[in-house]
Design a protein around this motif. Structure first.
Motif, mmCIF file in Angstrom:
data_model
loop_
_atom_site.group_PDB
_atom_site.id
_atom_site.type_symbol
_atom_site.label_atom_id
_atom_site.label_comp_id
_atom_site.label_asym_id
_atom_site.label_seq_id
_atom_site.Cartn_x
_atom_site.Cartn_y
_atom_site.Cartn_z
ATOM 1 N N THR B 83 -16.274 7.842 0.012
ATOM 2 C CA THR B 83 -15.928 6.465 0.354
ATOM 3 C C THR B 83 -17.114 5.542 0.080
ATOM 4 N N SER B 86 -17.431 4.922 -3.540
ATOM 5 C CA SER B 86 -16.355 4.039 -4.023
ATOM 6 C C SER B 86 -16.660 2.585 -3.690
ATOM 7 N N ASN B 150 -9.440 8.548 -5.633
ATOM 8 C CA ASN B 150 -8.349 7.914 -4.912
ATOM 9 C C ASN B 150 -8.771 6.587 -4.296
ATOM 10 N N VAL B 151 -9.940 6.589 -3.636
ATOM 11 C CA VAL B 151 -10.353 5.392 -2.909
ATOM 12 C C VAL B 151 -10.757 4.269 -3.867
ATOM 13 N N ARG B 154 -7.830 2.382 -5.249
ATOM 14 C CA ARG B 154 -7.216 1.457 -4.290
ATOM 15 C C ARG B 154 -8.101 0.229 -4.091
ATOM 16 N N LEU B 155 -9.411 0.447 -3.986
ATOM 17 C CA LEU B 155 -10.331 -0.688 -3.778
ATOM 18 C C LEU B 155 -10.218 -1.693 -4.913
ATOM 19 N N THR B 158 -7.459 -3.893 -4.311
ATOM 20 C CA THR B 158 -7.534 -4.746 -3.130
ATOM 21 C C THR B 158 -8.194 -6.058 -3.535
ATOM 22 N N SER B 184 -7.040 -1.143 4.236
ATOM 23 C CA SER B 184 -6.371 -1.248 2.930
ATOM 24 C C SER B 184 -6.552 0.016 2.096
ATOM 25 N N VAL B 185 -7.598 0.796 2.367
ATOM 26 C CA VAL B 185 -7.755 2.042 1.601
ATOM 27 C C VAL B 185 -7.312 3.266 2.393
ATOM 28 N N ALA B 188 -5.032 5.839 0.785
ATOM 29 C CA ALA B 188 -5.670 6.453 -0.385
ATOM 30 C C ALA B 188 -6.753 7.426 0.062
ATOM 31 N N LEU B 189 -7.503 7.031 1.081
ATOM 32 C CA LEU B 189 -8.558 7.901 1.604
ATOM 33 C C LEU B 189 -7.949 9.184 2.158
ATOM 34 N N THR B 256 0.344 8.077 -1.697
ATOM 35 C CA THR B 256 -0.090 7.224 -2.794
ATOM 36 C C THR B 256 1.066 6.753 -3.655
#
Lengths: 312, 269
Positions: B83, B86, B150-151, B154-155, B158, B184-185, B188-189, B256
């Motif tokens: 994380t 990311s 994944n994270v 998504r970021l 966002t 928001s993540v 995904a996290l 996801t």
């Protein structure tokens, strides 16, 4: 005690301001811990491995001696049996990569161009599941299917194809006493296990082809076969290259499949495993493991030119 | 190209999918076979007796417990580090970006045996005794990229304006992180963590080098493959392993789906 007239801001606020107003600080705080882990634990280990590959072994005690020598690399690259191991492994990796690309393409094509909605989601999950589910169980499944009296041989009998199977097994080099103890069987299991790694990147590459391009091709008079060959295939190359990184690299280092579905003749992975374990020659094992590193590095450079990194 | 796929395409795609799935179905069948010496097909008879026999194997349960513990620890470690990286990589532009990306994917781009023996030589040099901790270090190293993939995806989706709005409304960085960025993540996290859990649960090549005398479930399974005590028990455990990893994977796909692609390209991509 501060004598300054300005009210002191709480620590949390000051920290927050630093992070917001100085992007470099924020970057350092978020990047340094993971980077430190990767550099110290991983890169450090790789460098250490490289150093080990130049160490010697005391002939009398069998202990590792930290002195610089090229003996290990000389052994890997000049002993005929060791050269055979490298050649055999690379040839298998290439064959598996080609087979995976051939089998993956129709599935990826169907996923990208024909399936829609729920059916597409299902196909996606179907391809994803084997990729993430147990590697060992699937290797084992492969062996069950290939076994002497297993499914394939039962199927061959039922379809009266026994002579064909026996003929394949009598073929020099690829054949053997049974599928489970031949290079042909090993090749089948490798292909079976790594196939999903090829399907997904190829599908992603095909997915990115704009329908307009296909329409333009057919408007300009190309028959479907021509569109496939002149438009779709070239655009799929980055995906195939991306997938091949995995099929190739995973085959190069595997020591379990060649052990479970055995043909005589070692692979690089088995050599590394045996040398560090029972043979107790860690420096030679290290030198052997430098071979896949070199091959993969060259391969990565090549794959990057084909656009593989954009397709990952 | 929404037309009906040609017969050739459908047949070859179906054949490819059968190639992927038939062996797994065979394992399920063999878990019930009465034949315990060979892999003869079809099985001469069916029985349920191997299930209690498998459940009675203490060594199997111990291996499973260790595997679950290792997977949990390495997933948490990978979640934290993944994380963080990311957050660093999602928006910031800096010169070494490509190097960081390469560093993250290297443990999965290089064969597992390289990672394994590299860690082993290092632990030996530093006199670190092999055990649970060294397994976790190895697993966390190749799980980071799974969480990261994944994270970071998504970021990137966002919107920056959400963060700016949060700050404009008076939230400091930490409040924004907790109330805006992390929610928001979150899915995904979680998906990344599920996949890294499944990955750790299944890893065998790196583990053989870092485990010492410890036996994770895959190592137990590998030992059974070469010297089976009860062959059908192996089939039952194989079935159990599939069931065990299926849950996290399906959950990850669900978490996801519709938001962004689950970067399946791999243990990898």
């Amino acid at each position: 005690m501060s004598l300054s007239p300005a009210p002191t801001r709480p620590l949390r606020r000051r920290l927050s301001d630093t992070l917001v107003l100085r992007p470099a600080v924020l970057l350092a705080v978020t990047l340094l811990p993971p980077l430190a882990w990767m550099v110290v634990v991983y890169l450090g280990s790789l460098v250490n491995l490289l150093v080990y590959s130049f160490y010697g072994l005391n002939d009398f005690t069998g202990q590792v001696e930290p002195r610089f020598t090229l003996t290990n690399f000389a052994q890997v690259f000049t002993t005929p049996s060791n050269v055979d191991i490298v050649v055999r492994t690379v040839l298998m990796a290439l064959a598996v990569t080609v087979a995976c690309a051939l089998i993956a393409f129709p599935i990826a094509f169907l996923m990208a161009f024909h399936a829609r909605g729920a059916r597409k989601a299902w196909l996606y999950v179907l391809v994803l599941l084997p990729l993430w589910s147990s590697y060992l169980v699937r290797v084992y499944a492969g062996r069950l299917v290939l076994a002497q009296d297993g499914v394939i041989s039962a199927l061959a009998d039922a379809l009266h194809l026994r002579p064909l199977l026996d003929g394949l097994l009598r073929t020099p080099v690829v054949g053997g006493p049974s599928l489970a103890s031949s290079y042909l069987g090993m090749f089948l299991v490798f292909t079976y296990i790594w196939l999903p790694y090829m399907i997904l990147p190829v599908q992603a590459a095909l997915e990115r082809i704009s329908p307009a391009v296909l329409q333009a091709s057919s408007d300009l008079g190309a028959r479907p076969a021509q569109t496939l060959r002149r438009v779709i295939l070239p655009l799929a190359v980055p995906g195939i290259a991306a997938g091949s990184i995995f099929t190739f690299s995973l085959t190069l280092g595997d020591y379990i499949i060649p052990g479970v579905v055995g043909a005589p003749g070692f692979f690089i992975g088995q050599m590394v495993y045996t040398q560090q374990g029972t043979a107790g020659n860690l420096p030679l094992a290290a030198a052997f493991s430098v071979v896949p590193i070199l091959i993969i590095t060259v391969y990565l450079l090549l794959a990057r030119r084909l656009g593989a990194f954009d397709a990952l | 190209m929404n037309s009906r796929p040609s017969l050739l395409l459908r047949v070859s795609a179906l054949a490819g999918l059968l190639f992927l799935y038939v062996p797994i179905l065979i394992i399920a069948l063999y878990a019930f076979t009465t034949e315990d010496r060979t892999y003869r097909f079809p099985p001469p008879g069916l029985t349920m007796e191997w299930f209690p026999r498998a459940a009675a194997r203490g060594d199997m349960w111990a291996a499973l417990r260790l595997s679950l513990g290792v997977a949990l620890a390495s997933t948490l470690l990978a979640a934290l580090l993944g994380t963080l990286v990311s957050l660093a990589m999602a928006r910031a532009r800096f010169r070494a970006r490509d190097v960081v990306t390469l560093l993250l994917i290297l443990p999965i781009a290089l064969p597992g045996i390289v990672t394994g023996i590299a860690l082993l030589t290092t632990f030996q040099r530093l006199n670190v005794p092999l055990g649970t901790a060294t397994i976790v270090v190895g697993h966390a190293t190749f799980c980071i990229v799974t969480v990261y993939n994944n994270v970071v995806a998504r970021l990137r989706r966002t919107s920056v304006s959400l963060v700016e709005a949060s700050m404009d409304l008076g939230a400091d960085y930490f409040a924004t992180l907790r109330r805006v960025l992390l929610p928001s993540v979150a899915t995904a996290l979680l998906a990344g963590m599920m996949l890294s859990f499944a990955l750790s649960l299944d890893e065998v090549i790196v583990t053989t080098f870092t485990a010492g005398q410890q036996q994770t479930l895959p190592i137990w399974f590998l030992a059974e493959l070469f010297k089976p005590r009860d062959r059908p028990v192996t089939n039952v455990v194989a079935l159990m392993v599939i069931a065990l990893t299926l849950g996290p994977i399906l959950l990850a796909v669900r978490l996801t789906s519709g938001t962004d692609e689950l970067h399946g390209g791999g243990k990898s991509a």
